[in-house]
Scaffold this motif. Sequence first.
Motif, PDB file in Angstrom:
ATOM      1  N   ASP A   1    -107.027 -25.876 113.210  1.00 50.31           N
ATOM      2  CA  ASP A   1    -107.821 -25.503 111.353  1.00 50.31           C
ATOM      3  C   ASP A   1    -106.609 -25.763 110.675  1.00 50.31           C
ATOM      4  O   ASP A   1    -105.990 -26.069 109.966  1.00 50.31           O
ATOM      5  N   ALA A   2    -105.624 -24.780 110.811  1.00 47.10           N
ATOM      6  CA  ALA A   2    -104.224 -24.895 110.387  1.00 47.10           C
ATOM      7  C   ALA A   2    -103.295 -26.172 110.370  1.00 47.10           C
ATOM      8  O   ALA A   2    -102.648 -26.584 109.554  1.00 47.10           O
ATOM      9  N   ALA A   3    -103.176 -26.722 111.131  1.00 42.66           N
ATOM     10  CA  ALA A   3    -102.471 -28.094 111.888  1.00 42.66           C
ATOM     11  C   ALA A   3    -102.841 -28.763 110.510  1.00 42.66           C
ATOM     12  O   ALA A   3    -101.937 -29.964 110.919  1.00 42.66           O
ATOM     13  N   LYS A   4    -103.917 -28.978 110.828  1.00 44.14           N
ATOM     14  CA  LYS A   4    -104.560 -30.244 109.496  1.00 44.14           C
ATOM     15  C   LYS A   4    -103.569 -29.965 108.351  1.00 44.14           C
ATOM     16  O   LYS A   4    -103.836 -30.897 107.474  1.00 44.14           O
ATOM     17  N   GLU A   5    -102.639 -29.224 107.541  1.00 47.09           N
ATOM     18  CA  GLU A   5    -101.853 -28.751 106.771  1.00 47.09           C
ATOM     19  C   GLU A   5    -100.976 -29.100 107.067  1.00 47.09           C
ATOM     20  O   GLU A   5    -100.302 -28.931 105.831  1.00 47.09           O
ATOM     21  N   ALA A   6    -100.534 -29.189 108.101  1.00 49.02           N
ATOM     22  CA  ALA A   6     -99.347 -29.517 108.229  1.00 49.02           C
ATOM     23  C   ALA A   6     -98.422 -31.142 108.021  1.00 49.02           C
ATOM     24  O   ALA A   6     -97.344 -30.895 107.163  1.00 49.02           O
ATOM     25  N   LYS A   7     -99.153 -31.380 108.019  1.00 49.71           N
ATOM     26  CA  LYS A   7     -98.458 -33.409 107.662  1.00 49.71           C
ATOM     27  C   LYS A   7     -97.754 -32.903 106.309  1.00 49.71           C
ATOM     28  O   LYS A   7     -96.433 -33.687 105.778  1.00 49.71           O
ATOM     29  N   PRO A   8     -98.481 -32.946 105.198  1.00 49.36           N
ATOM     30  CA  PRO A   8     -98.662 -32.341 103.435  1.00 49.36           C
ATOM     31  C   PRO A   8     -97.374 -32.099 103.382  1.00 49.36           C
ATOM     32  O   PRO A   8     -95.967 -32.262 103.032  1.00 49.36           O
ATOM     33  N   ILE A   9     -96.583 -31.285 103.992  1.00 47.76           N
ATOM     34  CA  ILE A   9     -95.337 -30.317 104.076  1.00 47.76           C
ATOM     35  C   ILE A   9     -94.151 -30.945 104.578  1.00 47.76           C
ATOM     36  O   ILE A   9     -92.800 -30.774 104.393  1.00 47.76           O
ATOM     37  N   PHE A  10     -94.254 -31.254 105.870  1.00 50.61           N
ATOM     38  CA  PHE A  10     -93.380 -32.320 106.629  1.00 50.61           C
ATOM     39  C   PHE A  10     -92.975 -33.597 105.710  1.00 50.61           C
ATOM     40  O   PHE A  10     -91.777 -34.138 105.937  1.00 50.61           O
ATOM     41  N   ILE A  11     -94.339 -34.042 105.980  1.00 54.22           N
ATOM     42  CA  ILE A  11     -93.748 -35.177 104.742  1.00 54.22           C
ATOM     43  C   ILE A  11     -92.973 -34.801 102.962  1.00 54.22           C
ATOM     44  O   ILE A  11     -92.026 -35.690 102.936  1.00 54.22           O
ATOM     45  N   SER A  12     -93.303 -34.028 102.817  1.00 55.40           N
ATOM     46  CA  SER A  12     -92.139 -33.194 101.605  1.00 55.40           C
ATOM     47  C   SER A  12     -91.316 -33.294 102.182  1.00 55.40           C
ATOM     48  O   SER A  12     -90.406 -33.730 101.496  1.00 55.40           O
ATOM     49  N   ALA A  13     -90.748 -32.461 103.212  1.00 60.70           N
ATOM     50  CA  ALA A  13     -89.524 -32.317 103.561  1.00 60.70           C
ATOM     51  C   ALA A  13     -88.553 -33.871 104.418  1.00 60.70           C
ATOM     52  O   ALA A  13     -87.626 -33.945 103.660  1.00 60.70           O
ATOM     53  N   ILE A  14     -89.575 -34.407 104.140  1.00 67.12           N
ATOM     54  CA  ILE A  14     -89.213 -36.118 104.672  1.00 67.12           C
ATOM     55  C   ILE A  14     -88.557 -36.170 103.161  1.00 67.12           C
ATOM     56  O   ILE A  14     -86.763 -37.261 103.057  1.00 67.12           O
ATOM     57  N   LYS A  15     -89.564 -36.062 102.389  1.00 65.56           N
ATOM     58  CA  LYS A  15     -89.288 -37.028 100.995  1.00 65.56           C
ATOM     59  C   LYS A  15     -87.642 -36.629 100.763  1.00 65.56           C
ATOM     60  O   LYS A  15     -86.890 -37.229  99.696  1.00 65.56           O
ATOM     61  N   GLN A  16     -87.272 -35.245 100.788  1.00 65.34           N
ATOM     62  CA  GLN A  16     -85.976 -34.697  99.879  1.00 65.34           C
ATOM     63  C   GLN A  16     -84.854 -34.565 101.034  1.00 65.34           C
ATOM     64  O   GLN A  16     -83.714 -34.281 100.501  1.00 65.34           O
TER      65      GLN A  16
END
Length: 253
Positions: free
Chosen positions: A121-136
């Motif tokens: 369940d928690a892993a579903k929220e991981a992608k946006p956090i990773f994508i944000s880190a990539i953009k920065q």
Amino acid sequence: MKQLNILLTAVALLLFTQEQAHSQIKLSDIFKKVTDRQSSSATSAGAPTTSEIGLGIKEALQLGVSAGADRLSVKDGFLGNLAVKILMPPEAQKVEKTLRGIGLNSLCDNVITSLNRAAEDAAKEAKPIFISAIKQMTLTDATNILLGKTDAATEYFKRVTSAQLTEKFSPIVTTSLNKVNATKYYSDLTTQYNRLPLVKPVNTNLTAYVTQKAIDGLFIEVAKEELKIRGNINARSSTLLQKVFGYADKKKS
């Protein structure tokens, strides 16, 4: 007259042969020029620009983290993957062994299943956090990752996303643990164990334990994707990725 015809035929054949040879020379010259031009074009491509490295790394990492997070966020994403499957907390493994020894296998299995469901369940929220880190990510970060160790990107993510992942995952894990009855199962398990004579009572913060294990599992999957795109030419699905990682291959050879 007959001899004249033979002579004219011989001249015609000679002229035709010369014309053919001349034509072949021209075709050969043209082919050489085209080949030289292609070779020159390939050479002029040279090393990727700093901007291309930045774009290439971001493209690669976005593909990688998306694939890794997607694999873990489905049913059995954790439970069915031995590399990331969440087992009993270390302090409870003796509990598990003892309870399985007295026939309480189902209780132990329920706990393990519920811990993994919470992580999924928690892993579903991981992608946006990773994508944000990539953009920065800065161009310096991108270059260091490209020319760094085989886990340079994974280490970058650990450094810049761990705190955010913990903050985001904790409430989700708590809710999920309750939803799938993990808290109840674990409470039943430790209660059964703590009733045994001469045992040291076991108390575990399940939320903290599952949250950290879920994050660890994500980084394991991200590392797999990173290694794939570094080592497998076929995983470089665009011209940009081929150019950027091909350049890295040459630099490291």
